[in-house]
Design a protein around this motif. Structure first.
Motif, PDB file in Angstrom:
ATOM      1  N   LYS A 420       0.811  -1.220   0.000  1.00 14.30           N
ATOM      2  CA  LYS A 420       0.000   0.000   0.000  1.00 14.30           C
ATOM      3  C   LYS A 420       0.849   1.277   0.000  1.00 14.30           C
ATOM      4  CE  LYS A 420      -0.778  -0.269   5.024  1.00 14.30           C
ATOM      5  NZ  LYS A 420      -1.813  -0.474   6.049  1.00 14.30           N
ATOM      6  N   TYR A 421       2.157   1.137   0.255  1.00  7.45           N
ATOM      7  CA  TYR A 421       3.034   2.310   0.244  1.00  7.45           C
ATOM      8  C   TYR A 421       3.847   2.424  -1.045  1.00  7.45           C
ATOM      9  CZ  TYR A 421       1.926   2.541   5.197  1.00  7.45           C
ATOM     10  OH  TYR A 421       1.265   2.625   6.384  1.00  7.45           O
ATOM     11  N   GLN A 422       3.639   1.519  -1.985  1.00 10.91           N
ATOM     12  CA  GLN A 422       4.454   1.527  -3.203  1.00 10.91           C
ATOM     13  C   GLN A 422       4.206   2.780  -4.040  1.00 10.91           C
ATOM     14  OE1 GLN A 422       7.037  -0.545  -3.434  1.00 10.91           O
ATOM     15  NE2 GLN A 422       6.188  -1.098  -1.421  1.00 10.91           N
ATOM     16  N   LYS A 423       2.960   3.275  -4.022  1.00  9.88           N
ATOM     17  CA  LYS A 423       2.650   4.460  -4.813  1.00  9.88           C
ATOM     18  C   LYS A 423       3.433   5.671  -4.327  1.00  9.88           C
ATOM     19  CE  LYS A 423      -1.141   7.402  -6.444  1.00  9.88           C
ATOM     20  NZ  LYS A 423      -2.598   7.675  -6.392  1.00  9.88           N
ATOM     21  N   ILE A 424       3.414   5.896  -3.015  1.00 11.66           N
ATOM     22  CA  ILE A 424       4.123   7.072  -2.490  1.00 11.66           C
ATOM     23  C   ILE A 424       5.628   6.912  -2.666  1.00 11.66           C
ATOM     24  CG2 ILE A 424       4.252   6.271  -0.067  1.00 11.66           C
ATOM     25  CD1 ILE A 424       3.817   9.193   0.768  1.00 11.66           C
ATOM     26  N   LYS A 425       6.142   5.702  -2.508  1.00 13.31           N
ATOM     27  CA  LYS A 425       7.574   5.476  -2.693  1.00 13.31           C
ATOM     28  C   LYS A 425       7.973   5.697  -4.155  1.00 13.31           C
ATOM     29  CE  LYS A 425       9.458   2.017  -0.238  1.00 13.31           C
ATOM     30  NZ  LYS A 425       9.574   0.677   0.406  1.00 13.31           N
ATOM     31  N   GLY A 426       7.066   5.304  -5.048  1.00 16.03           N
ATOM     32  CA  GLY A 426       7.332   5.524  -6.462  1.00 16.03           C
ATOM     33  C   GLY A 426       7.360   6.996  -6.810  1.00 16.03           C
ATOM     34  N   ILE A 462      -2.023  11.768  -4.081  1.00 20.08           N
ATOM     35  CA  ILE A 462      -1.818  10.662  -3.150  1.00 20.08           C
ATOM     36  C   ILE A 462      -3.041  10.407  -2.285  1.00 20.08           C
ATOM     37  CG2 ILE A 462      -0.904  11.864  -1.102  1.00 20.08           C
ATOM     38  CD1 ILE A 462       0.532   8.683  -2.681  1.00 20.08           C
ATOM     39  N   TYR A 463      -3.988  11.348  -2.245  1.00 14.49           N
ATOM     40  CA  TYR A 463      -5.085  11.253  -1.277  1.00 14.49           C
ATOM     41  C   TYR A 463      -5.985  10.047  -1.543  1.00 14.49           C
ATOM     42  CZ  TYR A 463      -8.816  12.340   1.901  1.00 14.49           C
ATOM     43  OH  TYR A 463      -9.725  12.255   2.911  1.00 14.49           O
ATOM     44  N   ASP A 464      -6.171   9.254  -0.515  1.00 11.95           N
ATOM     45  CA  ASP A 464      -7.043   8.081  -0.579  1.00 11.95           C
ATOM     46  C   ASP A 464      -7.362   7.725   0.860  1.00 11.95           C
ATOM     47  OD1 ASP A 464      -8.241   5.636  -0.674  1.00 11.95           O
ATOM     48  OD2 ASP A 464      -6.819   4.736  -2.083  1.00 11.95           O
ATOM     49  N   GLU A 465      -8.615   7.812   1.228  1.00  9.66           N
ATOM     50  CA  GLU A 465      -8.997   7.603   2.631  1.00  9.66           C
ATOM     51  C   GLU A 465      -8.571   6.240   3.157  1.00  9.66           C
ATOM     52  OE1 GLU A 465     -13.100   8.446   3.192  1.00  9.66           O
ATOM     53  OE2 GLU A 465     -12.845  10.600   2.966  1.00  9.66           O
ATOM     54  N   GLU A 466      -8.487   5.253   2.272  1.00 14.56           N
ATOM     55  CA  GLU A 466      -8.134   3.911   2.720  1.00 14.56           C
ATOM     56  C   GLU A 466      -6.633   3.654   2.583  1.00 14.56           C
ATOM     57  OE1 GLU A 466     -10.543   1.118   0.669  1.00 14.56           O
ATOM     58  OE2 GLU A 466     -12.424   1.900   1.464  1.00 14.56           O
ATOM     59  N   ASN A 467      -5.903   4.642   2.147  1.00 15.28           N
ATOM     60  CA  ASN A 467      -4.471   4.468   1.937  1.00 15.28           C
ATOM     61  C   ASN A 467      -3.711   5.324   2.946  1.00 15.28           C
ATOM     62  OD1 ASN A 467      -1.811   4.387   0.977  1.00 15.28           O
ATOM     63  ND2 ASN A 467      -2.537   4.064  -1.116  1.00 15.28           N
ATOM     64  N   GLU A 468      -2.871   4.705   3.730  1.00 21.21           N
ATOM     65  CA  GLU A 468      -2.155   5.433   4.775  1.00 21.21           C
ATOM     66  C   GLU A 468      -1.083   6.360   4.219  1.00 21.21           C
ATOM     67  OE1 GLU A 468      -0.807   3.181   8.129  1.00 21.21           O
ATOM     68  OE2 GLU A 468      -2.498   1.813   8.027  1.00 21.21           O
ATOM     69  N   SER A 469      -0.834   6.266   2.907  1.00 20.38           N
ATOM     70  CA  SER A 469       0.169   7.153   2.309  1.00 20.38           C
ATOM     71  C   SER A 469      -0.208   8.618   2.487  1.00 20.38           C
ATOM     72  CB  SER A 469       0.321   6.847   0.818  1.00 20.38           C
ATOM     73  OG  SER A 469       0.867   5.562   0.631  1.00 20.38           O
ATOM     74  N   SER A 470      -1.513   8.927   2.341  1.00 15.17           N
ATOM     75  CA  SER A 470      -1.949  10.315   2.508  1.00 15.17           C
ATOM     76  C   SER A 470      -1.735  10.773   3.944  1.00 15.17           C
ATOM     77  CB  SER A 470      -3.420  10.466   2.115  1.00 15.17           C
ATOM     78  OG  SER A 470      -4.236   9.616   2.895  1.00 15.17           O
ATOM     79  N   ASN A 471      -1.943   9.865   4.889  1.00 23.53           N
ATOM     80  CA  ASN A 471      -1.733  10.200   6.296  1.00 23.53           C
ATOM     81  C   ASN A 471      -0.255  10.465   6.568  1.00 23.53           C
ATOM     82  OD1 ASN A 471      -2.647  10.569   8.972  1.00 23.53           O
ATOM     83  ND2 ASN A 471      -1.941   8.526   9.513  1.00 23.53           N
ATOM     84  N   LEU A 472       0.613   9.643   5.981  1.00 23.38           N
ATOM     85  CA  LEU A 472       2.061   9.850   6.109  1.00 23.38           C
ATOM     86  C   LEU A 472       2.440  11.223   5.567  1.00 23.38           C
ATOM     87  CD1 LEU A 472       5.114   9.097   6.277  1.00 23.38           C
ATOM     88  CD2 LEU A 472       4.831   7.928   4.085  1.00 23.38           C
ATOM     89  N   TYR A 473       1.987  11.523   4.367  1.00 23.68           N
ATOM     90  CA  TYR A 473       2.322  12.807   3.744  1.00 23.68           C
ATOM     91  C   TYR A 473       1.786  13.977   4.570  1.00 23.68           C
ATOM     92  CZ  TYR A 473       2.034  16.799   0.607  1.00 23.68           C
ATOM     93  OH  TYR A 473       2.125  18.058   0.070  1.00 23.68           O
TER      94      TYR A 473
END
Length: 503
Positions: A420-426, A462-473
């Motif tokens: 689930k973090y691959q998008k933000i890492k990419g 990056i925003y996606d309520e079910e994706n913690e990447s937005s919370n990290l950012y």
């Protein structure tokens, strides 16, 4: 005249510990080097443009954080010298104690804390701040400045860092007011976001506090700076009250006599008599008030501290420095330590009454409230502008934001291996960042234009309520903006507001 000194309780330079070990300097002691690193830091220079109580640019004679710091240093050095303690450590702590302070004084500190607790909403950005990313407090931020934010890492001794950390309390009072009145932001039981209710969370600084184990790094010099800070504040509250015509000389003299008449010395009573003759001569009276307040409170503190230190030595069988250092951790007790450097009970009670009186009359005055209102508004609007559009941050801060996000992933690599973090890492080009860091190749590092493109992609895609990447950012963005605003001077903050809002 015999004066008992407590050299056996003084901090020893050769016992001081740094996070990263360094070779000792051939001329300067460890604490001297700490003092010099603070003195030459950018954070220290910016204190000259930060408000103490009244806006620093308002009047050439009004105090700012730097002049306050110098006054604290003078008072603390007087106390330490009289008790035979370590002057170099005292000076380093005193000069560094407010490195983490904000523009616009304590209202700036409170405003950043409200934002970083989610009390003051900025769209959805601070709705879900992680518990370990919450809070702002200037003394805790001072340690962060020294350890992480100053460009050339200061690597101060832990004894100096402990003094900076503990010159003020490590937590806020409950934010609900007395008699059931709602908090500053008018939140009630259903709208307060804090857990437990009406308690601010300072979880972001937990690791900083943990790293400075009080049982190992506490010093009497640090306690002295904390009390010197109080004395300096009482003094300039009185001076500012006269300077801005908030209180008359006659009223202040009456208030001092009413509270301290039973503990005043003959010389203090003489100064009171002199002040009564100067009721229409403001400039002369300010000098006499300074002499009275600083000398009286400092002397009373020294007298009582001498008594407390003597008893402390007897109770713990301390005859020399070895006895003190061998048992330093064992004898540590918060309540005992708090009372080691203190006023006698009667003076302590009278000083609390005076502090409360001055707080109500000065901090609730038209002048102070207008300034507080301005500071609160400017900081909120700056935070909103940078949060909605981080591209408005300067290049240096954009680089910091990018690095902070990568560091967050780097520090918890196992957690961020999840798909689930691959998008933000990419989007971050994280693998490239990591490789360049390992190889130390400056030429291959991303330039600021590339970083701005990456942050834009993160911010808008990056925003996606079910994706913690937005919370990290969001969490890293909020903390980076908080650090940036906290470091501003009053003037810079006002200029930034004018540029961003054209007003």
């Amino acid at each position: 005249m015999y004066r008992e000194l407590f050299t056996e309780l003084a901090a020893l330079d050769n016992e001081a510990k740094r996070e990263k070990t360094e070779d000792d300097h051939p001329i300067r002691s460890r604490f001297q080097r700490d003092r010099d690193r603070i003195l030459y830091s950018r954070a220290f220079r910016r204190l000259n443009g930060k408000t103490q109580v009244f806006l620093a640019a308002k009047d050439d004679h009004v105090r700012n954080r730097l002049t306050h710091t110098l006054e604290v240093n003078q008072i603390a050095q007087t106390i330490s010298k009289e008790l035979g303690l370590n002057l170099e450590l005292t000076e380093a702590i005193a000069l560094g104690h407010d490195l983490g302070h904000t523009p616009f004084g304590h209202v700036g500190e409170r405003t950043l804390n409200h934002i970083m607790n989610g009390c003051y909403k900025i769209a959805d950005f601070n709705d879900s701040i992680n518990e370990n990313n919450k809070g702002f407090k200037h003394n805790l931020q001072g340690v962060r400045v020294a350890k992480d934010l100053e460009q050339s890492k200061m690597n101060l001794t832990k004894e100096v860092l402990w003094g900076i950390l503990h010159h003020s309390k490590l937590e806020y009072k409950e934010c609900k007011k007395e008699n059931g009145v709602l908090c500053d932001l008018k939140h009630n039981n259903t709208t307060c976001v804090n857990k437990p209710l009406y308690h601010y969370n300072l979880g972001f600084y937990d690791e900083y506090i943990k790293d400075l184990d009080s049982s190992k790094f506490w010093t009497i010099e640090g306690l002295i700076v904390s009390m010197a800070d109080e004395i300096a504040q009482r003094h300039h509250d009185i001076e500012d009250a006269i300077e801005f015509n908030i209180l008359s000389i006659e009223v202040l003299v009456d208030e001092l006599e009413k509270r301290f008449k039973d503990v005043f010395r003959d010389e203090d009573r003489n100064l009171i008599g002199e002040l009564k003759k100067l009721k229409d001569e403001k400039n002369k009276a300010i000098g006499v008030f300074s002499k009275l307040i600083v000398d009286f409170l400092t002397t009373k503190l020294i007298e009582n501290t001498r008594f407390e230190l003597k008893r402390f030595k007897q109770v713990n069988n301390i005859e020399n420095s070895d006895d003190f250092y061998k048992n330093k951790s064992k004898i540590f007790d918060n309540k005992v330590i708090e009372n080691l450097v203190s006023f006698p009970e009667q003076v302590k009670n009278a000083d609390k009454e005076l502090q409360e009186y001055l707080r109500k009359r000065i901090l609730n005055s038209f002048e102070a409230q207008r300034m507080d209102g301005l500071g609160q508004y400017v900081i909120r609007k700056l935070f909103e502008a940078y949060t909605y559009n981080p591209q408005q941050l300067p290049d240096k801060t954009m680089k910091t934001l990018y690095t902070n996000i990568c560091h967050m992933i780097e520090n918890e690599e196992k957690k961020y291996e999840d798909n689930k973090y691959q998008k933000i890492k990419g989007l971050l080009e994280y693998d490239k960042y990591k490789k360049n860091k390992e190889e130390g190749d400056e030429k291959k590092k991303l330039d600021v234009g590339e970083i701005r493109n990456i942050i834009s992609a993160l911010h808008y895609h990056i925003y996606d309520e079910e994706n913690e990447s937005s919370n990290l950012y969001n969490n890293v963005l909020l903390r980076t903006i908080c650090d940036y605003i906290a470091g501003m001077t009053d003037k810079y903050a006002l200029e930034e507001h004018k540029k961003l809002y054209n007003c």
